[in-house]
Scaffold this active site. Structure first.
Site, PDB file in Angstrom:
ATOM      1  N   LYS A   1       0.941  -1.277   0.120  1.00  0.00           N
ATOM      2  CA  LYS A   1       0.108   0.049  -0.041  1.00  0.00           C
ATOM      3  C   LYS A   1       0.765   1.236  -0.163  1.00  0.00           C
ATOM      4  O   LYS A   1       1.788   1.339   0.927  1.00  0.00           O
ATOM      5  CB  LYS A   1      -0.997   0.014   1.231  1.00  0.00           C
ATOM      6  CG  LYS A   1      -2.050   1.043   1.421  1.00  0.00           C
ATOM      7  CD  LYS A   1      -3.017   0.688   0.680  1.00  0.00           C
ATOM      8  CE  LYS A   1      -3.911   2.081   0.383  1.00  0.00           C
ATOM      9  NZ  LYS A   1      -3.576   2.634  -1.031  1.00  0.00           N
TER      10      LYS A   1
ATOM     11  N   LYS B   1       5.526   3.304   8.411  1.00  0.00           N
ATOM     12  CA  LYS B   1       4.458   4.183   8.459  1.00  0.00           C
ATOM     13  C   LYS B   1       3.318   3.244   8.794  1.00  0.00           C
ATOM     14  O   LYS B   1       2.374   3.569   9.661  1.00  0.00           O
ATOM     15  CB  LYS B   1       4.338   5.382   7.481  1.00  0.00           C
ATOM     16  CG  LYS B   1       3.135   6.116   7.262  1.00  0.00           C
ATOM     17  CD  LYS B   1       3.035   6.842   6.225  1.00  0.00           C
ATOM     18  CE  LYS B   1       4.217   7.777   5.819  1.00  0.00           C
ATOM     19  NZ  LYS B   1       4.038   8.460   4.622  1.00  0.00           N
TER      20      LYS B   1
ATOM     21  N   LYS C   1       5.249   1.591  -2.984  1.00  0.00           N
ATOM     22  CA  LYS C   1       5.161   3.089  -3.677  1.00  0.00           C
ATOM     23  C   LYS C   1       5.460   2.903  -5.242  1.00  0.00           C
ATOM     24  O   LYS C   1       6.205   1.840  -5.732  1.00  0.00           O
ATOM     25  CB  LYS C   1       6.079   4.104  -2.974  1.00  0.00           C
ATOM     26  CG  LYS C   1       6.089   5.450  -3.144  1.00  0.00           C
ATOM     27  CD  LYS C   1       4.961   5.811  -2.140  1.00  0.00           C
ATOM     28  CE  LYS C   1       4.624   7.414  -2.283  1.00  0.00           C
ATOM     29  NZ  LYS C   1       3.852   7.848  -1.468  1.00  0.00           N
TER      30      LYS C   1
ATOM     31  N   GLY D   1      -2.835   8.037  -4.272  1.00  0.00           N
ATOM     32  CA  GLY D   1      -2.056   9.444  -4.813  1.00  0.00           C
ATOM     33  C   GLY D   1      -0.854   9.825  -3.973  1.00  0.00           C
ATOM     34  O   GLY D   1      -0.584   9.290  -2.995  1.00  0.00           O
ATOM     35  N   ASP D   2      -0.142  10.657  -4.700  1.00  0.00           N
ATOM     36  CA  ASP D   2       0.904  11.263  -4.158  1.00  0.00           C
ATOM     37  C   ASP D   2       1.172  12.603  -4.633  1.00  0.00           C
ATOM     38  O   ASP D   2       0.154  13.079  -5.500  1.00  0.00           O
ATOM     39  CB  ASP D   2       2.228  10.452  -3.853  1.00  0.00           C
ATOM     40  CG  ASP D   2       3.255  10.877  -3.126  1.00  0.00           C
ATOM     41  OD1 ASP D   2       3.378  10.832  -1.922  1.00  0.00           O
ATOM     42  OD2 ASP D   2       4.250  11.562  -3.748  1.00  0.00           O
TER      43      ASP D   2
ATOM     44  N   THR E   1      -4.620  13.485   5.056  1.00  0.00           N
ATOM     45  CA  THR E   1      -2.978  13.305   5.527  1.00  0.00           C
ATOM     46  C   THR E   1      -2.848  14.853   6.238  1.00  0.00           C
ATOM     47  O   THR E   1      -2.065  14.983   7.202  1.00  0.00           O
ATOM     48  CB  THR E   1      -2.153  13.371   4.177  1.00  0.00           C
ATOM     49  OG1 THR E   1      -2.657  12.384   3.374  1.00  0.00           O
ATOM     50  CG2 THR E   1      -0.644  13.490   4.474  1.00  0.00           C
TER      51      THR E   1
ATOM     52  N   ASN F   1      -2.202  19.139  -1.935  1.00  0.00           N
ATOM     53  CA  ASN F   1      -3.271  18.376  -1.128  1.00  0.00           C
ATOM     54  C   ASN F   1      -3.054  18.507   0.428  1.00  0.00           C
ATOM     55  O   ASN F   1      -3.701  18.790   1.256  1.00  0.00           O
ATOM     56  CB  ASN F   1      -3.293  17.038  -1.499  1.00  0.00           C
ATOM     57  CG  ASN F   1      -4.229  16.273  -0.428  1.00  0.00           C
ATOM     58  OD1 ASN F   1      -3.970  15.502   0.051  1.00  0.00           O
ATOM     59  ND2 ASN F   1      -5.599  16.344  -0.764  1.00  0.00           N
TER      60      ASN F   1
ATOM     61  N   SER G   1      -7.011   5.740   3.532  1.00  0.00           N
ATOM     62  CA  SER G   1      -6.900   4.722   2.544  1.00  0.00           C
ATOM     63  C   SER G   1      -7.375   3.439   3.028  1.00  0.00           C
ATOM     64  O   SER G   1      -8.168   2.796   2.348  1.00  0.00           O
ATOM     65  CB  SER G   1      -5.592   4.766   1.821  1.00  0.00           C
ATOM     66  OG  SER G   1      -5.604   5.806   1.087  1.00  0.00           O
TER      67      SER G   1
END
Ligand code: NDP
Length: 449
Positions: A94, A118, A130, A169-170, A214, A245, A381
């Site tokens: 994830k 994390k 990632k 997303g990122d 976040t 964001n 998420s």
């Protein structure tokens, strides 16, 4: 000034350097975790015996592929994309996808490595991964973004699945991109598999409060750090780097909790608004018009814009780096400390350089490292995956309350673990140690895989 590594850990780190040449961000992320783990190996020798650290530093799978696409003028472009499936001891891989021209394997590996710990800290069943591409979405039309996302997913889909690997997303990837990616996944697989991507739109399987998660989560963590020192956000002057964001929703929650944000930025410059950032205006410029922050000063009398400015030069009580890696240097940390900054919470991943982190810790600044402070995004998420699995949809209030509980728990875990390992108030040691213990124990239990 580099802190020494435990003698058992130095050869492991040297091996990481040798096996991953040129990947400086990955080296930095590994070193930062290893610096915390000496006492863990003394207390739990089984981790060395099972070579858990060496195994954690080596991704389970790394995928690199070509993404060909056509622009609106019919010209062909070739980008490179990555998915690093780092560790699945606690659940499916994830972690988000990043679209930015600076992306290369070393960036994705640093992000994937951080994500393992994390995700462990969230207490939810998710492993670490990632991905991303060196594609630059700036100035591209919706049609170009769609063609790029479709081409990327045409290769990536075969590695994904709600029980296998679940991207989100990122930087450069928000709800629009997740929409195009999900549409192509659904078309190729002929399956409506909601849980395969998170950050979806509310009408098609997304979770309320994911967009905010976040930024909100970072501020919840900050509030807990302040509470632990009998302080609060009320009346505090804050600066938040970035205007994407994470930054926007950190600003929103700080305002709700009584703080005042006077500055934010993008990669071109800094805006300063002593009256407090007008969030509605900022959202209009960034989320609706997709323009640069400098437009803000044209519409907000009394605010100023400094091209190439350094946001950390602005005196503040609290600083939140919410843009990108290594954006806050040792020099910036010294300036912040000299100006009386009492707390730093990392909304971005690894935004503070190792020297900056040491300066904050030595000065007694409450410092929340990204892998703890910004874990609210991935937590929500995971809550989106829960809702998808039960075909349910929770209210905003319920989801935000779950997020808050998770952030309070992460803070408590880091705080108590730091205490237990003789480093009270050091959330870096607390986060690295607690995250590692959870993943390490699962890996030992599952045998040599
Ligand atoms: P966005 O793309 O929405 O915004 C990124 C912001 O950071 C923009 O203001 C951008 O400015 C700025 N920025 C990006 N790269 C650079 C750079 N090289 N130098 C200076 N400024 C830069 O991304 P997010 O807000 O989603 O992500 C921000 C950070 O938070 C990243 O580190 C990400 O990994 C981390 N994060 C994000 C999560 C999420 O849920 N989105 C979850 C956990 C962490 P510009 O427009 O000029 O490029």
């Amino acid at each position: 000034m580099v802190a020494g590594l435990d003698e058992k850990l130095e050869p492991i780190y040297q091996d990481v350097l040798r096996r991953n040449p040129g990947e400086t961000e990955f080296h930095q992320a590994v070193r930062e975790v290893l610096e915390s783990l000496g006492p863990v190996l003394v207390r739990y020798p089984e981790f060395a015996e099972h070579k858990i650290i060496q195994r954690i530093c080596e991704p389970e799978r790394q995928i690199i592929f070509r993404v060909p696409w056509q622009d609106d003028q019919g010209h062909t472009h070739i980008n490179r994309a990555f998915r690093v499936e780092f560790n699945s001891a606690l659940g499916p891989y994830k972690g988000g996808m990043r679209f930015h021209p600076s992306v290369y394997l070393g960036i994705i590996k640093f992000l994937g490595f951080e994500q393992i710990f994390k995700n462990a800290l969230t207490g939810l069943p998710i492993g670490g991964g990632k991905g991303g591409s060196d594609f630059d979405p700036k100035g591209r039309s919706d049609a170009e973004i769609m063609r790029f996302c479709q081409s990327l997913m045409t290769e990536l889909y075969r590695y994904l699945g709600e029980h296998t690997d679940v991207p989100a997303g990122d930087i450069g990837v928000g709800q629009r991109e997740i929409g195009y990616l999900f549409g192509q996944y659904k078309r190729i697989t002929n399956r409506y598999e909601s849980g395969v991507l998170t950050g979806k739109g509310l009408d098609w399987g997304g979770s309320r409060a994911r967009t905010e998660a976040t930024g909100y989560g970072t501020v919840f963590f900050l509030e807990e750090m302040l509470k632990a020192r009998s302080k609060s956000l009320v009346g505090k002057t804050c600066v938040v780097s970035g205007s994407g964001n994470v930054a926007i929703y950190a600003i929103e929650k700080i305002r709700e909790l009584g703080g005042k944000v006077i500055a934010c930025s993008d990669s071109n410059g800094v805006i300063l608004d002593e009256k407090g950032i007008d969030l509605e205006l900022l959202k209009e410029i960034k989320e609706i018009e997709r323009r640069r922050v400098k437009v803000y000063v044209e519409r907000r009398p009394g605010s100023t814009y400094v091209e190439d400015g350094v946001i950390w030069d602005i005196p503040c009580d609290v600083a939140l780096p919410c843009a990108t890696q290594n954006e806050l240097t040792g020099k910036d940390a010294r300036t912040l400390v000299a100006n009386g900054c009492i707390a730093v919470a990392e909304g971005a991943n690894m935004p503070t350089t190792p020297e900056g982190v040491r300066i904050f810790l030595d000065a007694g600044v409450a410092f929340g490292p990204g892998k703890a402070a910004n874990a609210g995004g991935v937590s929500t998420s995971a809550l989106e995956m829960q809702q998808n699995a039960s075909r349910d949809s929770w209210s905003f209030e319920h989801t935000e309350e779950r997020l808050r509980e998770i952030m309070v728990n992460i803070h408590r875990t880091c705080y108590e673990t730091a205490d237990e390992f003789g480093q009270p108030g050091n959330y870096v040691v607390g986060a690295n140690t607690a995250g590692f213990l959870k993943v390490g124990r699962a890996m030992v239990a599952m045998g040599l895989i």
